[in-house]
Design an enzyme around this catalytic site. Structure first.
Site, PDB file in Angstrom:
ATOM      1  N   TYR A  18       9.701   5.585  -7.996  1.00 25.30           N
ATOM      2  CA  TYR A  18       8.290   5.495  -8.395  1.00 25.30           C
ATOM      3  C   TYR A  18       7.897   4.036  -8.624  1.00 25.30           C
ATOM      4  CZ  TYR A  18       3.938   6.745 -10.775  1.00 25.30           C
ATOM      5  OH  TYR A  18       2.613   6.864 -11.135  1.00 25.30           O
ATOM      6  N   HIS A  22       5.254   1.649  -6.365  1.00 30.38           N
ATOM      7  CA  HIS A  22       4.080   1.007  -6.972  1.00 30.38           C
ATOM      8  C   HIS A  22       4.186  -0.518  -6.926  1.00 30.38           C
ATOM      9  CE1 HIS A  22       3.046   5.028  -8.214  1.00 30.38           C
ATOM     10  NE2 HIS A  22       1.834   4.575  -8.474  1.00 30.38           N
ATOM     11  N   TYR A  41      -5.386  -0.999 -14.081  1.00 29.83           N
ATOM     12  CA  TYR A  41      -4.721   0.293 -13.928  1.00 29.83           C
ATOM     13  C   TYR A  41      -3.276   0.095 -14.362  1.00 29.83           C
ATOM     14  CZ  TYR A  41      -3.790   4.801 -11.493  1.00 29.83           C
ATOM     15  OH  TYR A  41      -3.473   6.095 -11.166  1.00 29.83           O
ATOM     16  N   TRP A  76      -1.528   8.422   0.364  1.00 32.76           N
ATOM     17  CA  TRP A  76      -0.716   8.018  -0.789  1.00 32.76           C
ATOM     18  C   TRP A  76      -0.156   9.255  -1.500  1.00 32.76           C
ATOM     19  CZ3 TRP A  76       1.681   3.864  -2.516  1.00 32.76           C
ATOM     20  CH2 TRP A  76       2.129   3.834  -3.835  1.00 32.76           C
ATOM     21  N   TRP A  77      -1.003  10.249  -1.694  1.00 30.93           N
ATOM     22  CA  TRP A  77      -0.541  11.491  -2.328  1.00 30.93           C
ATOM     23  C   TRP A  77       0.616  12.104  -1.549  1.00 30.93           C
ATOM     24  CZ3 TRP A  77      -5.830  14.348  -3.235  1.00 30.93           C
ATOM     25  CH2 TRP A  77      -6.512  13.737  -4.289  1.00 30.93           C
TER      26      TRP A  77
END
Length: 104
Positions: A18, A22, A41, A76-77
């Site tokens: 993860y 990112h 964010y 992206w999902w």
């Protein structure tokens, strides 16, 4: 400027994947977020529960959660669906959080 917070769930053992994904956030996704008012964010991990806590500062009335029809977001999902809890459309299971306190 608004502040939004929500939580998501990371699959066990996926912290490094993860973080790597990112750290290598696609430039087109970053550009899309900024163009849609997301100026900050942050995502935090509670390793004990694998809960992700996300925080955004946004201008306007929407945030990243309002970009669900965008092809970049859908891609992206799909990319992230193997390492976190997702809905049937591969969107992350995301639970909005209510702000109860803010100190400036």
């Amino acid at each position: 400027m608004q502040r939004l917070a929500f939580k998501m769930k990371l699959n066990k053992g996926q912290k490094e994947t993860y973080k790597k994904r990112h750290d290598e956030l696609w430039p087109e996704l970053k550009k899309l977020l900024k163009e849609n008012g997301v100026s900050e964010y942050s995502i935090f991990l509670d390793e004990e529960t694998s809960t992700l806590f996300a925080f955004q500062k946004i201008s306007g009335n929407g945030g990243s959660q309002d970009l669900s029809s965008n092809p970049i977001v859908k891609k992206w999902w799909d990319f992230m669906s193997d390492i976190m809890e997702v809905n049937s459309d591969n969107s992350p299971v995301s639970i909005p959080l209510q702000e109860l306190f803010y100190m400036k």
